[in-house]
Scaffold this motif. Structure first.
Motif, PDB file in Angstrom:
ATOM      1  N   PRO A   1     -44.924   7.676   5.427  1.00 33.73           N
ATOM      2  CA  PRO A   1     -45.219   6.487   5.797  1.00 33.73           C
ATOM      3  C   PRO A   1     -45.282   5.389   4.655  1.00 33.73           C
ATOM      4  O   PRO A   1     -45.311   5.973   3.437  1.00 33.73           O
ATOM      5  CB  PRO A   1     -46.411   6.971   5.578  1.00 33.73           C
ATOM      6  CG  PRO A   1     -46.942   8.431   5.601  1.00 33.73           C
ATOM      7  CD  PRO A   1     -46.200   8.521   5.286  1.00 33.73           C
ATOM      8  N   TRP A   2     -45.108   4.266   4.881  1.00 35.64           N
ATOM      9  CA  TRP A   2     -44.797   3.263   4.638  1.00 35.64           C
ATOM     10  C   TRP A   2     -45.798   2.280   3.917  1.00 35.64           C
ATOM     11  O   TRP A   2     -47.031   2.575   4.506  1.00 35.64           O
ATOM     12  CB  TRP A   2     -43.285   1.952   4.902  1.00 35.64           C
ATOM     13  CG  TRP A   2     -42.369   2.294   5.476  1.00 35.64           C
ATOM     14  CD1 TRP A   2     -41.789   3.999   6.042  1.00 35.64           C
ATOM     15  CD2 TRP A   2     -40.952   1.580   5.104  1.00 35.64           C
ATOM     16  NE1 TRP A   2     -40.486   3.520   6.158  1.00 35.64           N
ATOM     17  CE2 TRP A   2     -39.799   2.976   5.346  1.00 35.64           C
ATOM     18  CE3 TRP A   2     -40.974   0.928   4.121  1.00 35.64           C
ATOM     19  CZ2 TRP A   2     -38.768   2.010   5.024  1.00 35.64           C
ATOM     20  CZ3 TRP A   2     -39.691  -0.322   3.249  1.00 35.64           C
ATOM     21  CH2 TRP A   2     -38.830   0.536   4.353  1.00 35.64           C
ATOM     22  N   THR A   3     -45.472   2.085   2.636  1.00 39.03           N
ATOM     23  CA  THR A   3     -47.116   1.320   1.984  1.00 39.03           C
ATOM     24  C   THR A   3     -46.657  -0.520   2.298  1.00 39.03           C
ATOM     25  O   THR A   3     -45.685  -0.609   2.726  1.00 39.03           O
ATOM     26  CB  THR A   3     -46.676   1.416   0.554  1.00 39.03           C
ATOM     27  OG1 THR A   3     -46.251   1.006   0.026  1.00 39.03           O
ATOM     28  CG2 THR A   3     -46.862   2.269   0.177  1.00 39.03           C
ATOM     29  N   ALA A   4     -47.654  -0.842   2.675  1.00 40.89           N
ATOM     30  CA  ALA A   4     -47.762  -2.549   2.256  1.00 40.89           C
ATOM     31  C   ALA A   4     -47.153  -2.939   1.211  1.00 40.89           C
ATOM     32  O   ALA A   4     -45.874  -3.547   1.451  1.00 40.89           O
ATOM     33  CB  ALA A   4     -49.064  -2.796   2.153  1.00 40.89           C
ATOM     34  N   GLU A   5     -47.005  -2.523  -0.074  1.00 41.83           N
ATOM     35  CA  GLU A   5     -45.596  -2.949  -0.924  1.00 41.83           C
ATOM     36  C   GLU A   5     -44.722  -2.820   0.011  1.00 41.83           C
ATOM     37  O   GLU A   5     -43.676  -3.580  -0.700  1.00 41.83           O
ATOM     38  CB  GLU A   5     -46.001  -1.967  -1.838  1.00 41.83           C
ATOM     39  CG  GLU A   5     -45.271  -3.040  -3.161  1.00 41.83           C
ATOM     40  CD  GLU A   5     -45.987  -4.453  -3.628  1.00 41.83           C
ATOM     41  OE1 GLU A   5     -44.619  -4.954  -3.952  1.00 41.83           O
ATOM     42  OE2 GLU A   5     -47.215  -4.579  -3.492  1.00 41.83           O
TER      43      GLU A   5
ATOM     44  N   ASP B   1     -43.691  -2.237   2.327  1.00 42.26           N
ATOM     45  CA  ASP B   1     -42.993  -3.090   3.754  1.00 42.26           C
ATOM     46  C   ASP B   1     -42.717  -4.383   3.188  1.00 42.26           C
ATOM     47  O   ASP B   1     -41.951  -5.332   3.316  1.00 42.26           O
ATOM     48  CB  ASP B   1     -44.068  -3.328   5.055  1.00 42.26           C
ATOM     49  CG  ASP B   1     -44.222  -2.051   5.675  1.00 42.26           C
ATOM     50  OD1 ASP B   1     -43.400  -1.624   5.996  1.00 42.26           O
ATOM     51  OD2 ASP B   1     -45.018  -1.966   6.801  1.00 42.26           O
ATOM     52  N   LYS B   2     -43.784  -5.164   2.543  1.00 39.32           N
ATOM     53  CA  LYS B   2     -44.069  -6.532   2.113  1.00 39.32           C
ATOM     54  C   LYS B   2     -42.709  -6.587   0.933  1.00 39.32           C
ATOM     55  O   LYS B   2     -41.346  -8.232   1.560  1.00 39.32           O
ATOM     56  CB  LYS B   2     -44.589  -6.390   0.727  1.00 39.32           C
ATOM     57  CG  LYS B   2     -44.872  -8.412  -0.176  1.00 39.32           C
ATOM     58  CD  LYS B   2     -46.453  -8.546  -0.491  1.00 39.32           C
ATOM     59  CE  LYS B   2     -46.209  -9.721  -1.563  1.00 39.32           C
ATOM     60  NZ  LYS B   2     -46.869  -9.740  -2.998  1.00 39.32           N
TER      61      LYS B   2
ATOM     62  N   SER C   1     -33.936   4.458   7.000  1.00 34.74           N
ATOM     63  CA  SER C   1     -35.228   4.775   6.999  1.00 34.74           C
ATOM     64  C   SER C   1     -36.022   3.228   7.279  1.00 34.74           C
ATOM     65  O   SER C   1     -37.220   2.712   8.029  1.00 34.74           O
ATOM     66  CB  SER C   1     -36.178   5.038   5.430  1.00 34.74           C
ATOM     67  OG  SER C   1     -37.504   5.399   5.973  1.00 34.74           O
ATOM     68  N   CYS C   2     -35.313   2.124   6.007  1.00 25.50           N
ATOM     69  CA  CYS C   2     -35.571   0.983   6.269  1.00 25.50           C
ATOM     70  C   CYS C   2     -35.347   0.431   7.314  1.00 25.50           C
ATOM     71  O   CYS C   2     -35.756  -0.326   8.417  1.00 25.50           O
ATOM     72  CB  CYS C   2     -34.658   0.386   5.709  1.00 25.50           C
ATOM     73  SG  CYS C   2     -35.175   0.565   3.429  1.00 25.50           S
TER      74      CYS C   2
ATOM     75  N   THR D   1     -36.962  -2.009  12.701  1.00 21.56           N
ATOM     76  CA  THR D   1     -37.019  -2.016  14.214  1.00 21.56           C
ATOM     77  C   THR D   1     -37.898  -1.490  15.122  1.00 21.56           C
ATOM     78  O   THR D   1     -38.701  -2.077  16.269  1.00 21.56           O
ATOM     79  CB  THR D   1     -36.075  -1.462  14.738  1.00 21.56           C
ATOM     80  OG1 THR D   1     -35.492   0.106  14.984  1.00 21.56           O
ATOM     81  CG2 THR D   1     -33.951  -1.941  13.886  1.00 21.56           C
ATOM     82  N   ASN D   2     -38.710  -0.483  14.731  1.00 27.63           N
ATOM     83  CA  ASN D   2     -39.780  -0.318  15.210  1.00 27.63           C
ATOM     84  C   ASN D   2     -41.062  -0.803  15.142  1.00 27.63           C
ATOM     85  O   ASN D   2     -42.036  -0.593  15.698  1.00 27.63           O
ATOM     86  CB  ASN D   2     -40.379   1.330  14.977  1.00 27.63           C
ATOM     87  CG  ASN D   2     -38.667   1.943  15.655  1.00 27.63           C
ATOM     88  OD1 ASN D   2     -38.412   1.465  16.269  1.00 27.63           O
ATOM     89  ND2 ASN D   2     -38.913   3.438  15.233  1.00 27.63           N
ATOM     90  N   TYR D   3     -41.068  -1.231  13.886  1.00 31.11           N
ATOM     91  CA  TYR D   3     -42.302  -1.981  13.630  1.00 31.11           C
ATOM     92  C   TYR D   3     -42.514  -3.321  12.917  1.00 31.11           C
ATOM     93  O   TYR D   3     -43.242  -4.000  13.292  1.00 31.11           O
ATOM     94  CB  TYR D   3     -43.334  -1.274  12.155  1.00 31.11           C
ATOM     95  CG  TYR D   3     -44.734  -1.253  12.171  1.00 31.11           C
ATOM     96  CD1 TYR D   3     -45.312  -0.540  12.720  1.00 31.11           C
ATOM     97  CD2 TYR D   3     -45.272  -2.189  10.282  1.00 31.11           C
ATOM     98  CE1 TYR D   3     -46.818  -1.207  12.368  1.00 31.11           C
ATOM     99  CE2 TYR D   3     -46.530  -1.929  10.622  1.00 31.11           C
ATOM    100  CZ  TYR D   3     -46.890  -1.242  11.862  1.00 31.11           C
ATOM    101  OH  TYR D   3     -48.980  -2.163  11.038  1.00 31.11           O
TER     102      TYR D   3
END
Length: 249
Positions: free
Chosen positions: A16-20, A22-23, A52-53, A58-60
């Motif tokens: 899972p990606w973290t908010a950091e 994503d930012k 993954s990026c 594209t998905n989120y």
DNA sequence: AATGGCTCCAACCGCGAATGG
DNA sequence: GCCATTCGCGGTTGGAGCCAT
């Protein structure tokens, strides 16, 4: 010679990606646009592989994404398109603004599939299950409905080119040439429009820079602020989460 | 309240297609 | 035309959350 892995396994984070993260990714793409995905993690300072990026974006993270479950109309459209295209989720997603192939695929597998089975319809062939068992030559109501509402897109994708999908998903090859018509023998204008290229080119739902792969997103001289503000409105996180408060106000 | 099964969805994997040298 | 590299797609999986017992 062997296939080179998409990324070196060592030091590459998964899960899972973290908010950091994503930012970082959003900031990078807002600033530089979409470019070589393989280079993105390095340039954006992420310990992820480019693949993954791309998927995360594209998905989120993509700003033009709709959130939430598909509504009735979208669901029916997915069913119609699936009858025509088979499991070509990306093609189906292209006809549903703001929806991703992954989202549609998931929704199909978790909701629509079950719904169809419950209704006695084979989700693969779109035929009534009873009819499949008896294989009578007559059309079933389900078939009639599908044939009346589904068209083969102009891009020539018939769902049959790989020898599996169409054979599995169409009651017969006739489906490929069926023009959408309603019970009165008239074309269904909504489905016709959605299946048309005109629909895909309609800027009113397309993300502003969609044809440029978002390369100009947030950078256009006339609309960067609007785009960014709109982007933030679309997401669950706030402007401050990306440190963009200064440029959006 | 505990726990076991189920559902759903984000993310991963592997393959084929596309592209460029 | 060939080969290496990158991208995009579709299938699959892992795990968090929900629900029934």
């Amino acid at each position: 010679m062997g296939r080179q892995p998409c990324c070196d396994k060592l030091g590459v984070k998964k899960g899972p990606w973290t908010a950091e993260e994503d930012k970082k990714l959003v900031n990078f793409i807002l600033t530089h646009g979409q470019c070589c995905w393989r280079a993105v993690p390095k340039l954006a300072g992420l310990r992820r592989c480019g693949k993954s990026c791309r998927l995360r974006w594209t998905n989120y993270l993509r700003p033009d994404l709709k959130r939430g479950l598909l509504n009735e109309a979208e669901e029916q459209l997915v069913i119609d398109l699936h009858a025509s295209l088979g499991n070509r989720w990306s093609k189906i997603a292209a006809r549903l603004p703001g929806r991703t192939d992954n989202e549609i695929k998931n929704h199909w597998n978790t909701h629509i599939k079950k719904k169809l089975i419950k209704m006695g319809i084979d989700p693969i062939t779109h035929e009534h299950l009873q009819k499949q068992a008896t294989t009578t030559p007559q059309e079933t109501p389900c078939e009639v409905k599908i044939q009346q509402s589904v068209n083969v897109p102009e891009d020539g994708v018939s769902g049959n080119e790989n020898g599996s999908s169409a054979a599995e998903n169409s009651p017969s090859n006739e489906a490929q040439s069926i023009i959408e018509v309603n019970a009165d023998g008239e074309e269904d204008p909504l489905v016709s429009y959605i299946l048309s290229d005109t629909f895909l080119e309609d800027w009113s739902w397309n993300f502003p820079a969609v044809e440029d792969s978002y390369c100009d997103f947030g950078l256009s001289s006339t609309s960067s602020e609007d785009s960014a503000a709109w982007f933030m409105d679309c997401k669950d996180f706030g402007v401050d989460d990306f440190g963009l408060g200064n440029c959006i106000n």
